[in-house]
Each structure stands twice: as C-alpha cells, then as structure tokens.
Scaffold this active site. Structure first.
Site, PDB file in Angstrom:
ATOM      1  N   LYS A  13       0.833  -1.209   0.000  1.00 12.81           N
ATOM      2  CA  LYS A  13       0.000   0.000   0.000  1.00 12.81           C
ATOM      3  C   LYS A  13       0.866   1.257   0.000  1.00 12.81           C
ATOM      4  O   LYS A  13       0.659   2.177  -0.793  1.00 12.81           O
ATOM      5  CB  LYS A  13      -0.929   0.026   1.232  1.00 12.81           C
ATOM      6  CG  LYS A  13      -1.820  -1.201   1.361  1.00 12.81           C
ATOM      7  CD  LYS A  13      -2.723  -1.128   2.573  1.00 12.81           C
ATOM      8  CE  LYS A  13      -2.010  -1.126   3.901  1.00 12.81           C
ATOM      9  NZ  LYS A  13      -1.312  -2.388   4.224  1.00 12.81           N
ATOM     10  N   ARG A  88      -9.898   0.731   8.345  1.00 18.10           N
ATOM     11  CA  ARG A  88      -9.364  -0.572   8.707  1.00 18.10           C
ATOM     12  C   ARG A  88     -10.314  -1.373   9.580  1.00 18.10           C
ATOM     13  O   ARG A  88      -9.987  -2.460  10.007  1.00 18.10           O
ATOM     14  CB  ARG A  88      -8.098  -0.296   9.519  1.00 18.10           C
ATOM     15  CG  ARG A  88      -6.868  -1.043   9.107  1.00 18.10           C
ATOM     16  CD  ARG A  88      -5.841  -0.545  10.095  1.00 18.10           C
ATOM     17  NE  ARG A  88      -4.609  -1.210  10.054  1.00 18.10           N
ATOM     18  CZ  ARG A  88      -3.565  -0.814   9.306  1.00 18.10           C
ATOM     19  NH1 ARG A  88      -3.652   0.207   8.500  1.00 18.10           N
ATOM     20  NH2 ARG A  88      -2.454  -1.467   9.385  1.00 18.10           N
ATOM     21  N   ARG A 127      11.888  -5.391   4.639  1.00 20.92           N
ATOM     22  CA  ARG A 127      11.533  -3.972   4.465  1.00 20.92           C
ATOM     23  C   ARG A 127      12.499  -3.071   5.235  1.00 20.92           C
ATOM     24  O   ARG A 127      12.907  -3.347   6.350  1.00 20.92           O
ATOM     25  CB  ARG A 127      10.114  -3.714   4.973  1.00 20.92           C
ATOM     26  CG  ARG A 127       9.789  -2.224   5.010  1.00 20.92           C
ATOM     27  CD  ARG A 127       8.340  -1.926   5.092  1.00 20.92           C
ATOM     28  NE  ARG A 127       7.652  -2.591   6.173  1.00 20.92           N
ATOM     29  CZ  ARG A 127       6.328  -2.611   6.290  1.00 20.92           C
ATOM     30  NH1 ARG A 127       5.582  -2.022   5.383  1.00 20.92           N
ATOM     31  NH2 ARG A 127       5.767  -3.232   7.302  1.00 20.92           N
ATOM     32  N   ARG A 160      11.145  -1.421  10.984  1.00 20.13           N
ATOM     33  CA  ARG A 160      10.043  -0.975  11.836  1.00 20.13           C
ATOM     34  C   ARG A 160       9.883  -1.935  13.012  1.00 20.13           C
ATOM     35  O   ARG A 160      10.054  -3.136  12.852  1.00 20.13           O
ATOM     36  CB  ARG A 160       8.738  -0.933  11.019  1.00 20.13           C
ATOM     37  CG  ARG A 160       8.528   0.385  10.327  1.00 20.13           C
ATOM     38  CD  ARG A 160       7.367   0.404   9.381  1.00 20.13           C
ATOM     39  NE  ARG A 160       6.145  -0.246   9.841  1.00 20.13           N
ATOM     40  CZ  ARG A 160       5.031  -0.319   9.112  1.00 20.13           C
ATOM     41  NH1 ARG A 160       4.990   0.241   7.918  1.00 20.13           N
ATOM     42  NH2 ARG A 160       3.968  -0.934   9.563  1.00 20.13           N
TER      43      ARG A 160
HETATM   44  P1  AP5 Z   1       4.783  -1.588   1.852  1.00 18.23           P
HETATM   45  O1  AP5 Z   1       4.470  -0.738   0.686  1.00 18.23           O
HETATM   46  O2  AP5 Z   1       5.500  -0.989   2.999  1.00 18.23           O
HETATM   47  O3  AP5 Z   1       3.460  -2.359   2.358  1.00 18.23           O
HETATM   48  P2  AP5 Z   1       2.221  -1.819   3.184  1.00 18.23           P
HETATM   49  O4  AP5 Z   1       1.014  -2.460   2.603  1.00 18.23           O
HETATM   50  O5  AP5 Z   1       2.249  -0.342   3.263  1.00 18.23           O
HETATM   51  O6  AP5 Z   1       2.532  -2.499   4.589  1.00 18.23           O
HETATM   52  P3  AP5 Z   1       2.398  -1.904   6.068  1.00 18.23           P
HETATM   53  O7  AP5 Z   1       3.093  -2.878   6.994  1.00 18.23           O
HETATM   54  O8  AP5 Z   1       2.789  -0.477   6.138  1.00 18.23           O
HETATM   55  O9  AP5 Z   1       0.892  -2.057   6.303  1.00 18.23           O
HETATM   56  P4  AP5 Z   1       0.131  -1.940   7.600  1.00 18.23           P
HETATM   57  O10 AP5 Z   1      -1.208  -1.703   7.072  1.00 18.23           O
HETATM   58  O11 AP5 Z   1       0.211  -3.047   8.565  1.00 18.23           O
HETATM   59  O12 AP5 Z   1       0.905  -0.799   8.432  1.00 18.23           O
HETATM   60  P5  AP5 Z   1       0.524   0.689   8.736  1.00 18.23           P
HETATM   61  O13 AP5 Z   1       1.740   1.477   8.752  1.00 18.23           O
HETATM   62  O14 AP5 Z   1      -0.614   1.098   7.897  1.00 18.23           O
HETATM   63  O15 AP5 Z   1       5.614  -2.856   1.303  1.00 18.23           O
HETATM   64  C1  AP5 Z   1       6.134  -3.835   2.170  1.00 18.23           C
HETATM   65  C2  AP5 Z   1       7.521  -4.294   1.670  1.00 18.23           C
HETATM   66  O16 AP5 Z   1       7.359  -5.000   0.443  1.00 18.23           O
HETATM   67  C3  AP5 Z   1       8.480  -3.141   1.347  1.00 18.23           C
HETATM   68  O17 AP5 Z   1       9.764  -3.550   1.689  1.00 18.23           O
HETATM   69  C4  AP5 Z   1       8.348  -2.959  -0.178  1.00 18.23           C
HETATM   70  O18 AP5 Z   1       9.557  -2.475  -0.751  1.00 18.23           O
HETATM   71  C5  AP5 Z   1       8.043  -4.366  -0.641  1.00 18.23           C
HETATM   72  N1  AP5 Z   1       7.126  -4.424  -1.787  1.00 18.23           N
HETATM   73  C6  AP5 Z   1       6.043  -3.622  -2.014  1.00 18.23           C
HETATM   74  N2  AP5 Z   1       5.420  -4.016  -3.156  1.00 18.23           N
HETATM   75  C7  AP5 Z   1       6.111  -5.084  -3.630  1.00 18.23           C
HETATM   76  C8  AP5 Z   1       5.957  -5.922  -4.770  1.00 18.23           C
HETATM   77  N3  AP5 Z   1       4.957  -5.739  -5.648  1.00 18.23           N
HETATM   78  N4  AP5 Z   1       6.860  -6.912  -4.962  1.00 18.23           N
HETATM   79  C9  AP5 Z   1       7.877  -7.125  -4.066  1.00 18.23           C
HETATM   80  N5  AP5 Z   1       8.070  -6.352  -2.964  1.00 18.23           N
HETATM   81  C10 AP5 Z   1       7.203  -5.347  -2.749  1.00 18.23           C
HETATM   82  O19 AP5 Z   1      -0.039   0.563  10.226  1.00 18.23           O
HETATM   83  C11 AP5 Z   1       0.827   0.281  11.304  1.00 18.23           C
HETATM   84  C12 AP5 Z   1       0.048   0.259  12.601  1.00 18.23           C
HETATM   85  O20 AP5 Z   1      -0.563   1.549  12.827  1.00 18.23           O
HETATM   86  C13 AP5 Z   1      -1.115  -0.725  12.687  1.00 18.23           C
HETATM   87  O21 AP5 Z   1      -0.673  -2.016  13.039  1.00 18.23           O
HETATM   88  C14 AP5 Z   1      -1.967  -0.066  13.775  1.00 18.23           C
HETATM   89  O22 AP5 Z   1      -1.421  -0.273  15.054  1.00 18.23           O
HETATM   90  C15 AP5 Z   1      -1.838   1.407  13.447  1.00 18.23           C
HETATM   91  N6  AP5 Z   1      -2.859   1.868  12.475  1.00 18.23           N
HETATM   92  C16 AP5 Z   1      -2.621   2.384  11.231  1.00 18.23           C
HETATM   93  N7  AP5 Z   1      -3.773   2.695  10.614  1.00 18.23           N
HETATM   94  C17 AP5 Z   1      -4.769   2.364  11.474  1.00 18.23           C
HETATM   95  C18 AP5 Z   1      -6.179   2.424  11.394  1.00 18.23           C
HETATM   96  N8  AP5 Z   1      -6.813   2.901  10.295  1.00 18.23           N
HETATM   97  N9  AP5 Z   1      -6.895   1.992  12.454  1.00 18.23           N
HETATM   98  C19 AP5 Z   1      -6.296   1.522  13.561  1.00 18.23           C
HETATM   99  N10 AP5 Z   1      -4.954   1.431  13.716  1.00 18.23           N
HETATM  100  C20 AP5 Z   1      -4.192   1.846  12.659  1.00 18.23           C
HETATM  101 MG    MG Z   2       2.548   1.042   4.832  1.00 17.08          MG
END
Ligand code: AP5
Ligand code: MG
Length: 215
Positions: A13, A88, A127, A160
């Site tokens: 994402k 989410r 990552r 992270r």
């Molecule tokens: P990346 O692009 O970083 O993936 P992502 O989907 O953004 O993964 P996240 O871990 O950030 O998602 P998340 O939803 O758990 O975390 P968030 O920060 O939102 O890609 C991942 C890796 O793969 C990278 O190394 C990239 O280079 C590689 N890659 C990408 N595409 C690829 C491809 N096609 N092929 C190969 N490699 C690839 O949330 C973190 C925390 O915040 C949550 O756990 C929660 O505690 C809190 N939080 C955030 N939003 C909310 C919400 N709305 N409600 C409640 N709590 C929330």
């Molecule tokens: Mg992300």
C-alpha cells in the site's frame, strides 16, 4: 479523486501510494505514518498509541477517525487524496462514509492488493523504512542506491518495530479478524476492485493506473 488502497500488512500500500501521489499530485494519507511520526515526536497521541502499535494491534476508531477527518480538511487534500491503511474496521468505513456525505464527496475506488501470506512475511522481513522521508524500500525487491541509506533524505534506514517476527504474525491475525470484513462492506457498495499484488512493483502500479483510467 478519493481512493483507498487496501490490503494486509506488507501488501504494498505504502509503495504504491507513494507512486500515485507523485503521478496525480495529491497527498497520500497513511495513518500508520501519522502514528509513527507522532510516536517519534512524543506528542500526546504518540504516547497514547505507542504500545498498541508496537504490539501490532489497532488504534481505537475514535482517535483514528478524528485524526483522519482533521487531516482531510487541510487545503492540500481538496483535490483528492489516497488513503493508505484507512479505513481498517467496518466502524471506520461507516464513519468515513458519513464524513464524505456531509462534505458532498464520494469514494471513487477501493483497491485491494491481494498477496499470499508467505510473500507478505518475506516482504516485511526485508523492508527498510526511512522515518523522516517515510520512504519504503526492500533489501532485495526495491533496494536503495546506497545500502542502508534513503535515496531521498540520506537518512539511515531502519527496521520498523512492528516488522519484528513475533509481531508480524499477530498483525496478520488482526487484519484477518478486524480489517478483512471491510472488504464485504465495500463489495456491497460496488466500490471494491481486487488486483494481483503478487506482481512486481511496476506491474502492480501499471495495473492500478489502468483501473483508474489513467493509462
Ligand atoms: P509496503 O508498501 O511498505 O506495504 P504496506 O502495505 O504499506 O505495509 P504496512 O506494513 O505499512 O501495512 P500496515 O497496514 O500493517 O501498516 P501501517 O503502517 O498502515 O511494502 C512492504 C515491503 O514489500 C516493502 O519492503 C516494499 O519495498 C516491498 N514491496 C512492495 N510491493 C512489492 C511488490 N509488488 N513486490 C515485491 N516487494 C514489494 O499501520 C501500522 C500500525 O498503525 C497498525 O498495526 C496499527 O497499530 C496502526 N494503524 C494504522 N492505521 C490504522 C487504522 N486505520 N486503524 C487503527 N490502527 C491503525
Ligand atoms: Mg505502509
């Protein structure tokens, strides 16, 4: 244009929203990045969410909604926004719909990136994250030009806290239990499009552009 990028942790994402932000000149709003910045700056919100995030659990809906709605009022969001990691929960999706209705706006598309569990684990294990520029790399699939250093900001890349192996599994369970039901919500609204997130970064990007009619 208001679009939601949806998918499990590590689906890509953040990677895709950065590319779309550049292409369309609209901000990408990542709730995860907002919380990580608040934790780093030790703001009251940061203090409140630190332990929840480190454990891989979800921050409470009221707080997330409040921060997102405040951010959506900013002038740079007036031409559109890419939502990454929000909504989410079904409660967040419902609250967003009410907010959009009150502002005479609508969601264009919810794009789900579908990726196998094994690939998700591999992606998160490799990552690398730049806390200041918020750029995301992967040691094999998307390496920085100089190992361990962000191309854009020159800062040192880190892992992270919630990418540590014991938290990774738990985040996937949380996704399956609390976040996946949002897919049904948007399917019923006929806004959901699912695409193969297993392809490489550029192919996934081209597919998203096609879906948005931008190719
Ligand atoms: P990346 O692009 O970083 O993936 P992502 O989907 O953004 O993964 P996240 O871990 O950030 O998602 P998340 O939803 O758990 O975390 P968030 O920060 O939102 O890609 C991942 C890796 O793969 C990278 O190394 C990239 O280079 C590689 N890659 C990408 N595409 C690829 C491809 N096609 N092929 C190969 N490699 C690839 O949330 C973190 C925390 O915040 C949550 O756990 C929660 O505690 C809190 N939080 C955030 N939003 C909310 C919400 N709305 N409600 C409640 N709590 C929330
Ligand atoms: Mg992300």
């Amino acid at each position: 244009m208001i679009i939601v990028l949806f998918g499990p942790p590590g689906a890509g994402k953040g990677t895709q929203s950065a590319k779309l932000m550049e292409k369309f000149g609209i901000p990408a709003l990542s709730t995860g990045d907002m919380f990580r910045a608040a934790i780093a700056a030790e703001t009251p919100v940061g203090v409140e969410v630190k332990s929840v995030m480190e454990a891989g659990d979800l921050v409470n809906d009221e707080l997330v909604n409040r921060l997102v709605f405040e951010r959506l009022e900013d002038p740079d969001c007036q031409n559109g926004v890419i939502l990454d990691g929000y909504p989410r929960t079904v409660a967040q999706a419902e609250a967003l719909d009410v907010w959009l209705q009150n502002h005479h706006l609508k969601l264009d598309k919810v794009i789900e990136l579908k990726v196998d569990d094994e690939a998700l684990i591999e992606r998160r294990a490799g990552r690398l994250y730049a806390p200041k520029s918020k750029k995301v790399y992967h040691k094999d699939f998307n390496p920085p030009k100089v190992a361990g250093i962000c191309d854009e900001s020159g800062e040192k890349l880190i892992q992270r806290d919630d990418d540590k192996p014991d938290v990774v599994r738990h985040r996937l369970d949380v996704y399956n239990q609390q976040t996946a039901p949002v897919l049904g919500y948007y399917l019923a609204q006929q806004r959901l499009v699912t695409l193969d997130g297993m392809a490489n970064i550029e192919d996934v990007y081209q597919h998203i552009l096609q879906l948005l009619g931008a190719k």
